[in-house]
Design an enzyme around this catalytic site. Structure first.
Site, PDB file in Angstrom:
ATOM      1  N   ASP A 305      80.347 -18.253 -10.847  1.00 15.93           N
ATOM      2  CA  ASP A 305      80.005 -18.491  -9.452  1.00 15.93           C
ATOM      3  C   ASP A 305      80.245 -19.968  -9.171  1.00 15.93           C
ATOM      4  O   ASP A 305      79.758 -20.821  -9.900  1.00 15.93           O
ATOM      5  CB  ASP A 305      78.542 -18.123  -9.205  1.00 15.93           C
ATOM      6  CG  ASP A 305      78.157 -18.301  -7.752  1.00 15.93           C
ATOM      7  OD1 ASP A 305      78.733 -17.597  -6.912  1.00 15.93           O
ATOM      8  OD2 ASP A 305      77.299 -19.152  -7.464  1.00 15.93           O
ATOM      9  N   THR A 307      79.307 -22.156  -6.743  1.00 20.87           N
ATOM     10  CA  THR A 307      78.156 -22.986  -6.417  1.00 20.87           C
ATOM     11  C   THR A 307      77.129 -22.926  -7.531  1.00 20.87           C
ATOM     12  O   THR A 307      76.694 -21.857  -7.936  1.00 20.87           O
ATOM     13  CB  THR A 307      77.518 -22.533  -5.090  1.00 20.87           C
ATOM     14  OG1 THR A 307      78.516 -22.522  -4.079  1.00 20.87           O
ATOM     15  CG2 THR A 307      76.391 -23.468  -4.689  1.00 20.87           C
ATOM     16  N   ASP A 549      73.479 -18.812  -9.712  1.00 19.81           N
ATOM     17  CA  ASP A 549      72.183 -19.437  -9.458  1.00 19.81           C
ATOM     18  C   ASP A 549      71.485 -18.882  -8.230  1.00 19.81           C
ATOM     19  O   ASP A 549      70.322 -19.155  -8.000  1.00 19.81           O
ATOM     20  CB  ASP A 549      72.339 -20.954  -9.310  1.00 19.81           C
ATOM     21  CG  ASP A 549      73.167 -21.340  -8.089  1.00 19.81           C
ATOM     22  OD1 ASP A 549      73.835 -20.453  -7.518  1.00 19.81           O
ATOM     23  OD2 ASP A 549      73.145 -22.525  -7.713  1.00 19.81           O
TER      24      ASP A 549
END
Length: 814
Positions: A305, A307, A549
């Site tokens: 991912d 970010t 996250d």
């Protein structure tokens, strides 16, 4: 436009009667979170196993009809159960702490009054007042909005705050970052989006372990034959020519059964995982399930991912670019400072930080940013200034060509670009703001997402290890692709990084799998699509790790073979992941891979030792039963054999450094060595025992020392290359074997005799023949499988800086 009915609802809210009716229907924002796995279930799962059932039965029998000295094998069973119970209860408690919604109270309008109530008491249809900093407790629609903006990044992955207008949907778990407003709940409790994610994440799923699966497969094989072997052994001992009592026959049958079970391997596997987890914890890597360490060493597809993994999630200012051909004026800086002084989003925050020290100009009229217009504006003494999307603001600018060229140049570098334009002599209409013709583009604000300093180095490591990375994000795919290129993502096609908008992906099937197989970067990815991508890669036979996250990563993290969360991520994400990088450093993953490889390679080595014992114990049991001979060993004989040739040395070998790359087929390679080695050792011990059958104690002694000699030689094979600490280990084990026979107390405890010269000669000859056969087996196995089980410390040349030139002694975590 606010409807009259909405305005009335905002003013009055629900009546008490309507609230009570909703409560009666069960439309309350309360979720009855049940334990994913009760403690009682975990305890039962770790106690009532085939492994424990066999050993417990054997212990009970020995206590009833034999000596407690022959029941010491039970310590292994108890220790293994305690390790398993502790680790799984720890994982259960982590899952039970899982919660996405952290806002304990909400402001609701009921009967024309505003009340502060626990979020769990909100009912369907309630009107909720939202203000800056509030977390939205349920799904709903906006009734009134005064500059209301929500950060939905934890659910969608989008880093930009979303402006909410009347009738726009809002989702539970998101946060208000600007403005205020009212909403009406449309889904509460278990029906809310965030709670649906939570419920799916709470379902316990154990990480797949090839080592554990291999051990369980062996135990299943043993369980199929153990009952008939026990029965035949008891019968054969009672019918043996030498004769024996029924109690002694039962004890001998127990010895045959216990020897077949690789109990030390089960314990050592759990202990090795636990020590690895403890060592990684000191480096801020939390292992929430022990065998997760092994899984990462098997990963060949890594879904990242953007970010929180490649980027920190923060937007930073890179530079200002003048579009007038001159220095940027103080008036332009002052106007820009006024436009971003509210710091309502990451773009405004980064720009305001870059203008620190600049005094914002006084604005006569100010219009906030609107997502439909894509700009904000203000009027001051110098005219009107507009700040926002370059493609909108520069479309009719007097210097449009210059502006567009600069924007294209910066965008190609993956930068986020916003523009300030000026219209002198015009006044902004606050009620109907318009962008006039002929504005002049003043400057560009060039921003970028902060890339983690360790991202490029870690990406290079995984590429060198043959792990294919896929970058997925909720952001614009072109921007994500540029960031992926900056961190050194290796394209699948070997030339250019390919990217795709995930909204254009087919729902399922071979076409989806082909696209995911050949594409490097995906943008605009929803939680459901992330999950589908993981499934598609798994369907192609890959072992998939997923990092993330945000709450939008929860389902994909759970379904991946290994979920990895950042310490700064959402509570739900960290709870469902198998590994949490507490300090959020992506660069910690190589150390986890190293631990996993050490465990797999070393457990393959010691697994060969334990399974050799399983084989020779099974062969002894079958041959003795068929021939109706006395079983050559008491349980305590097998204890000393197992301790000196397997248990003690295996502990040290399992903790030694090892960076060999993972190779599938752990069980097959191990059995190809353990099976023939078991035949050799069983044959040598049986022959020497039968040659001394007239003296049962001496026969057992000779057979015990012969099999110890062969076992130590097999240990030397699996310890190659023989560096100093391993030579010392082998010498120590051989010395302990001699001490066991030489010291009267030990000799008596283990029911052994001091061999006469003829017996010593027989032991020496039998051991020499056994060594020659084992050496031949080793060379054949090495030719067939390469340096797989043996000489695993030799590293492939392309492991570069990870290559070990000398083999240090193992470091035991304290």
């Amino acid at each position: 436009m606010v409807k009259a009915t909405d305005s009335l609802l905002v003013e009055t809210g629900l009546s008490q009667a309507e609230v009570e009716e909703a409560i009666q229907r069960g439309d309350v924002n309360q979720v009855h979170n049940r334990t994913s796995r009760p403690v009682s279930t975990i305890i039962r799962a770790n106690i009532f196993t085939i492994f424990n059932a066999i050993l417990t039965g054997a212990m009970v029998v020995v206590f009833l009809v034999g000596s407690w000295k022959d029941a010491v094998f039970g310590i292994v069973m108890i220790t293994n159960a305690l390790i398993g119970i502790y680790s799984e209860i720890r994982a259960k408690r982590t899952l039970d702490r899982l919660t996405i919604l952290q806002s304990p109270k909400s402001q609701v309008v009921r009967e024309s009054h505003t009340y502060s109530i626990p979020s769990a008491e909100i009912v369907l249809g309630d009107v909720i007042y939202l203000r800056l900093g509030d977390q939205i407790p349920a799904d709903g629609i906006v009734l009134q909005s005064q500059g209301l903006r929500c950060d939905e990044s934890m659910l969608t992955g989008e880093a930009v705050a979303v402006k909410k207008q009347v009738e726009d949907p809002v989702m539970s778990g998101t946060a208000v970052v600007a403005g205020e407003g009212y909403m009406r709940t449309t889904a509460v409790g278990a029906d809310a989006y965030a709670q649906q994610l939570t419920a799916q994440a709470k379902r316990f799923k154990q990480a797949h372990s090839e080592i554990a699966d291999g051990i369980n497969q062996v135990l299943r094989w043993i369980s199929w034959v153990i009952v008939p072997i026990v029965a035949i052994l008891v019968w054969s001992q009672l019918s043996a020519d030498e004769g024996t009592t029924w109690k002694h026959a039962v004890v001998l049958a127990v010895a045959g059964v216990v020897g077949m079970i690789p109990q030390g391997l089960v314990l050592l596997t759990s202990l090795n995982f636990a020590l690895a987890a403890a060592g990684l914890a000191r480096r801020n890597v939390l292992i929430q399930e022990l065998n997760a360490v092994e899984v990462l060493a098997r990963v060949d597809r890594l879904c990242l991912d953007k970010t929180g993994t490649l980027t920190s999630g923060e937007i930073t200012w890179r530079k200002f670019v003048s579009l007038t051909g001159e220095e940027i004026t103080e008036q332009a800086k002052a106007a820009l400072a006024a436009l971003v002084e509210d710091r309502t989003n990451e773009t405004a925050i980064a720009t305001a930080d870059a203008l620190e020290g600049v005094t914002a100009s006084a604005a006569r009229v100010k219009v906030p940013f609107d997502s439909s217009r894509k700009w904000s504006a203000l009027s001051n003494a110098d005219g009107t200034w507009y700040f926002g999307a370059p493609e909108i603001l520069t479309a009719n600018a007097s210097n449009a060509e210059v502006a567009k060229a600069c924007v294209s140049e910066e965008a190609a570098k993956g930068a986020r670009v916003v523009c300030l334009v000026h219209s002198p002599g015009t006044e902004l209409d606050e009620d109907d703001p318009q962008l006039p013709q002929g504005v002049q583009a003043q400057l560009l604000v060039v921003l970028e997402e902060e890339i983690r300093s360790d991202a490029a180095q870690t990406m290079e490591y995984f590429q060198r290890q043959g792990v294919v990375a896929k970058v997925i994000s909720g952001d614009n795919p072109a921007t994500v692709a540029t960031i992926a290129k900056r961190v050194g993502l290796a394209p699948v096609n070997g030339t250019e990084i390919s990217w795709m908008d995930a909204r254009d992906l087919p729902a399922e099937g071979s076409e989806l799998r082909e696209i995911i197989r050949t594409t490097d970067v995906f943008g605009r990815v929803t939680p459901e699509v992330k999950r589908a991508m993981v499934h598609a890669l798994q369907a192609d036979g890959h072992t998939v790790a997923m990092t993330g996250d945000g709450v939008n990563d929860v389902l994909a993290l759970k379904d991946a073979d290994l979920g990895i969360a950042m310490g700064s991520g959402a509570t739900a994400t960290k709870s469902v992941a198998k590994i949490v990088l507490v300090d959020g450093r992506f660069a910690k993953l190589p150390s986890v891979v190293s631990e996993g490889r050490r465990i797999i390679a070393n457990m393959e080595r010691v697994g060969a030792l334990f399974l050799t014992k399983t084989f020779y114990s099974a062969i002894l049991a079958v041959v003795v039963a068929m021939a109706m001979w006395r079983y050559p060993f008491l349980p305590r004989h097998l204890t000393i054999i197992g301790s000196l040739t397997i248990g003690i040395p295996a502990f040290f070998l399992a903790l030694a450094p090892n960076h060999r790359r993972y190779r599938p087929g752990f069980l097959a390679r191990t059995l190809w060595l353990a099976g023939p080695a078991g035949i050799i050792l069983a044959s040598s011990s049986l022959i020497t025992h039968r040659l001394n059958v007239a003296n049962p104690t001496m026969a057992s002694t000779v057979a015990t020392l012969t099999i110890i000699g062969g076992g130590i030689y097999l240990l030397s094979i699996l310890s190659r290359p023989l560096v100093p600490w391993r030579i010392a280990l082998l010498a120590t084990m051989a010395s302990l074997a001699v001490v066991t026979v030489f010291v009267p107390v030990a000799r008596h405890f283990f029911a052994l005799a001091w061999p006469d010269p003829g017996s010593w000669l027989m032991i020496a000859v039998a051991s020499a023949i056994t060594w020659g056969l084992l050496e031949g087996l080793y060379r054949y196995h090495r030719h067939r499988f390469g340096k797989s089980v043996t000489e695993v410390m030799q590293l492939p040349e392309d492991d570069g800086p990870h290559q070990v030139e000398s083999d240090p002694a193992p470091v035991i975590a304290k």
